[in-house]
Write a protein that holds these residues in place. Sequence first.
Motif, PDB file in Angstrom:
ATOM      1  N   ALA A  55       0.817  -1.217   0.000  1.00 22.75           N
ATOM      2  CA  ALA A  55       0.000   0.000   0.000  1.00 22.75           C
ATOM      3  C   ALA A  55       0.852   1.268   0.000  1.00 22.75           C
ATOM      4  N   ILE A  56       2.052   1.204   0.566  1.00 24.06           N
ATOM      5  CA  ILE A  56       2.885   2.412   0.586  1.00 24.06           C
ATOM      6  C   ILE A  56       3.815   2.507  -0.615  1.00 24.06           C
ATOM      7  N   GLY A  57       3.788   1.510  -1.507  1.00 26.07           N
ATOM      8  CA  GLY A  57       4.557   1.648  -2.734  1.00 26.07           C
ATOM      9  C   GLY A  57       5.516   0.532  -3.086  1.00 26.07           C
ATOM     10  N   PHE A  58       5.633  -0.488  -2.252  1.00 28.12           N
ATOM     11  CA  PHE A  58       6.480  -1.618  -2.621  1.00 28.12           C
ATOM     12  C   PHE A  58       5.780  -2.414  -3.714  1.00 28.12           C
ATOM     13  N   THR A  59       6.536  -2.871  -4.707  1.00 32.17           N
ATOM     14  CA  THR A  59       5.938  -3.629  -5.791  1.00 32.17           C
ATOM     15  C   THR A  59       6.563  -5.013  -5.954  1.00 32.17           C
ATOM     16  N   ASN A  60       7.787  -5.190  -5.520  1.00 36.43           N
ATOM     17  CA  ASN A  60       8.495  -6.443  -5.710  1.00 36.43           C
ATOM     18  C   ASN A  60       8.205  -7.398  -4.553  1.00 36.43           C
TER      19      ASN A  60
END
Length: 196
Positions: A55-60
């Motif tokens: 939700a805060i921006g991690f994608t991996n």
Amino acid sequence: MVPFAQQPHLNSNLQLRGDLCVAAAGNVQATPVMKSGMQGQVDTTYLAAANYLKAIGFTNTAEIARVLDIAMNPNSLFVQYNDAKRSTNVNARPLTVEDDMQPVVGFFVQQGLSTQQIVQVITAHPPVLSYDVAGRLQPFWEYMASIGVPDVAAAVARRPSLLGLDVDANLRKIVDYLQYVETPPEKIVQYITTTI
């Protein structure tokens, strides 16, 4: 419940084979595994933390699993064993989103770090998720400003490993020594923000 990093085998879907099967990277369906009559369970602490990081921006997904393992597992396999001082995260413990992770991220937002910078800081220094804001992060920020660091947020964004310096355990001692040998204040700031 056994933390996911202590399970013996990790496959490409980030599901662990063993007594438990945990999908540590949120939004991935965990498949409970039964072994020797033991009913497997999903570790909801890891799932909630993984969903928060997404939700805060991690994608991996693999990076989320690594970050959470370092932050929550005192015996993480991801720590740097070539450096005795960094061989463990002494603050590692099961973290909750509300009590542990949100306060750290909120503190970074208050200090002016962008979302991208926050993700970079957490990625580079996962133990920060297990730090107490009032007991560790706030004193660090205040001390760095007191020695003349003009933009603590920028310094931390450039070198997240600075957060590994505890004010009372080592940072103050380093600065006191540099002052004792009459290092100019601007050089102290340079050393702290670039090389130490």
